[in-house]
Write a protein that holds these residues in place. Sequence first.
Motif, PDB file in Angstrom:
ATOM      1  N   VAL A  14       0.839  -1.199   0.000  1.00  0.00           N
ATOM      2  CA  VAL A  14       0.000   0.000   0.000  1.00  0.00           C
ATOM      3  C   VAL A  14       0.871   1.244   0.000  1.00  0.00           C
ATOM      4  O   VAL A  14       0.605   2.208  -0.739  1.00  0.00           O
ATOM      5  CB  VAL A  14      -0.955  -0.014   1.217  1.00  0.00           C
ATOM      6  N   LYS A  15       1.937   1.239   0.811  1.00  0.00           N
ATOM      7  CA  LYS A  15       2.842   2.393   0.853  1.00  0.00           C
ATOM      8  C   LYS A  15       3.493   2.616  -0.504  1.00  0.00           C
ATOM      9  O   LYS A  15       3.584   3.754  -0.977  1.00  0.00           O
ATOM     10  CB  LYS A  15       3.903   2.174   1.923  1.00  0.00           C
ATOM     11  N   ASP A  16       3.950   1.528  -1.147  1.00  0.00           N
ATOM     12  CA  ASP A  16       4.555   1.657  -2.470  1.00  0.00           C
ATOM     13  C   ASP A  16       3.565   2.204  -3.487  1.00  0.00           C
ATOM     14  O   ASP A  16       3.920   3.044  -4.324  1.00  0.00           O
ATOM     15  CB  ASP A  16       5.072   0.305  -2.956  1.00  0.00           C
ATOM     16  N   LEU A  17       2.348   1.732  -3.435  1.00  0.00           N
ATOM     17  CA  LEU A  17       1.350   2.195  -4.401  1.00  0.00           C
ATOM     18  C   LEU A  17       0.974   3.651  -4.166  1.00  0.00           C
ATOM     19  O   LEU A  17       0.689   4.385  -5.111  1.00  0.00           O
ATOM     20  CB  LEU A  17       0.106   1.314  -4.332  1.00  0.00           C
ATOM     21  N   LYS A  18       0.987   4.090  -2.910  1.00  0.00           N
ATOM     22  CA  LYS A  18       0.649   5.494  -2.616  1.00  0.00           C
ATOM     23  C   LYS A  18       1.794   6.431  -2.972  1.00  0.00           C
ATOM     24  O   LYS A  18       1.576   7.527  -3.476  1.00  0.00           O
ATOM     25  CB  LYS A  18       0.321   5.656  -1.128  1.00  0.00           C
ATOM     26  N   ASP A  19       3.039   6.019  -2.691  1.00  0.00           N
ATOM     27  CA  ASP A  19       4.167   6.928  -2.820  1.00  0.00           C
ATOM     28  C   ASP A  19       4.730   7.040  -4.228  1.00  0.00           C
ATOM     29  O   ASP A  19       5.095   8.118  -4.658  1.00  0.00           O
ATOM     30  CB  ASP A  19       5.302   6.490  -1.880  1.00  0.00           C
ATOM     31  N   GLY A  20       4.845   5.948  -4.946  1.00  0.00           N
ATOM     32  CA  GLY A  20       5.543   6.039  -6.214  1.00  0.00           C
ATOM     33  C   GLY A  20       4.815   5.334  -7.342  1.00  0.00           C
ATOM     34  O   GLY A  20       3.875   4.579  -7.141  1.00  0.00           O
ATOM     35  N   THR A  21       5.286   5.635  -8.533  1.00  0.00           N
ATOM     36  CA  THR A  21       4.685   5.021  -9.717  1.00  0.00           C
ATOM     37  C   THR A  21       5.409   3.738 -10.099  1.00  0.00           C
ATOM     38  O   THR A  21       4.927   3.000 -10.937  1.00  0.00           O
ATOM     39  CB  THR A  21       4.747   6.001 -10.900  1.00  0.00           C
ATOM     40  N   ARG A  22       6.559   3.487  -9.484  1.00  0.00           N
ATOM     41  CA  ARG A  22       7.325   2.302  -9.830  1.00  0.00           C
ATOM     42  C   ARG A  22       6.563   1.019  -9.504  1.00  0.00           C
ATOM     43  O   ARG A  22       6.557   0.068 -10.289  1.00  0.00           O
ATOM     44  CB  ARG A  22       8.653   2.337  -9.084  1.00  0.00           C
ATOM     45  N   ALA A  23       5.905   0.990  -8.355  1.00  0.00           N
ATOM     46  CA  ALA A  23       5.143  -0.199  -7.965  1.00  0.00           C
ATOM     47  C   ALA A  23       3.937  -0.390  -8.881  1.00  0.00           C
ATOM     48  O   ALA A  23       3.599  -1.512  -9.262  1.00  0.00           O
ATOM     49  CB  ALA A  23       4.686  -0.087  -6.520  1.00  0.00           C
ATOM     50  N   ILE A  24       3.311   0.702  -9.255  1.00  0.00           N
ATOM     51  CA  ILE A  24       2.164   0.613 -10.161  1.00  0.00           C
ATOM     52  C   ILE A  24       2.612   0.094 -11.519  1.00  0.00           C
ATOM     53  O   ILE A  24       1.972  -0.766 -12.124  1.00  0.00           O
ATOM     54  CB  ILE A  24       1.470   1.991 -10.296  1.00  0.00           C
ATOM     55  N   GLU A  25       3.740   0.604 -12.002  1.00  0.00           N
ATOM     56  CA  GLU A  25       4.271   0.157 -13.293  1.00  0.00           C
ATOM     57  C   GLU A  25       4.639  -1.324 -13.250  1.00  0.00           C
ATOM     58  O   GLU A  25       4.339  -2.075 -14.184  1.00  0.00           O
ATOM     59  CB  GLU A  25       5.497   0.998 -13.654  1.00  0.00           C
ATOM     60  N   GLU A  26       5.261  -1.737 -12.163  1.00  0.00           N
ATOM     61  CA  GLU A  26       5.649  -3.140 -12.038  1.00  0.00           C
ATOM     62  C   GLU A  26       4.420  -4.051 -12.027  1.00  0.00           C
ATOM     63  O   GLU A  26       4.395  -5.085 -12.687  1.00  0.00           O
ATOM     64  CB  GLU A  26       6.439  -3.347 -10.747  1.00  0.00           C
ATOM     65  N   ARG A  27       3.391  -3.655 -11.303  1.00  0.00           N
ATOM     66  CA  ARG A  27       2.158  -4.465 -11.284  1.00  0.00           C
ATOM     67  C   ARG A  27       1.519  -4.523 -12.662  1.00  0.00           C
ATOM     68  O   ARG A  27       1.023  -5.562 -13.079  1.00  0.00           O
ATOM     69  CB  ARG A  27       1.161  -3.883 -10.296  1.00  0.00           C
ATOM     70  N   ALA A  28       1.506  -3.421 -13.357  1.00  0.00           N
ATOM     71  CA  ALA A  28       0.910  -3.411 -14.692  1.00  0.00           C
ATOM     72  C   ALA A  28       1.683  -4.325 -15.636  1.00  0.00           C
ATOM     73  O   ALA A  28       1.092  -5.042 -16.441  1.00  0.00           O
ATOM     74  CB  ALA A  28       0.878  -1.983 -15.235  1.00  0.00           C
ATOM     75  N   ARG A  29       2.986  -4.336 -15.500  1.00  0.00           N
ATOM     76  CA  ARG A  29       3.799  -5.195 -16.363  1.00  0.00           C
ATOM     77  C   ARG A  29       3.589  -6.677 -16.038  1.00  0.00           C
ATOM     78  O   ARG A  29       3.408  -7.495 -16.926  1.00  0.00           O
ATOM     79  CB  ARG A  29       5.285  -4.855 -16.225  1.00  0.00           C
ATOM     80  N   VAL A  30       3.621  -7.011 -14.766  1.00  0.00           N
ATOM     81  CA  VAL A  30       3.550  -8.416 -14.367  1.00  0.00           C
ATOM     82  C   VAL A  30       2.144  -8.975 -14.528  1.00  0.00           C
ATOM     83  O   VAL A  30       1.943 -10.031 -15.122  1.00  0.00           O
ATOM     84  CB  VAL A  30       4.034  -8.582 -12.907  1.00  0.00           C
TER      85      VAL A  30
END
Length: 101
Positions: free
Chosen positions: A57-73
């Motif tokens: 949750v912290k990664d998804l709130k703070d940065g776009t890197r986690a969102i990008e990684e989830r979208a890719r995987v």
Amino acid sequence: MRIVIYSMLVLLIAIQYPLWLGKGGWLKVYEMERQVELQEAKNSLSALRNAKLSGDVKDLKDGTRAIEERARVEHGLIKEGEFFVQILPADKPSGTQATKQ
């Protein structure tokens, strides 16, 4: 004399009953301790899962890197200008390929 011995034996059994089988007896205490140990194990697993989820949750709130990684995987998305290459595992050779060699 036998009456005294038998009465003492009955009294001893009467005293021991609540100790072993009563509401707060040893058997109930043992069972409750087992239940507490099982619940503590479940709680520690839940605490680990909650810590992982709070990190996500912290990664998804703070940065776009986690969102990008989830979208890719999870969805197989790629950026503009990138190429997607998927390598499939080799299957067992079929009968037609084995005879051609």
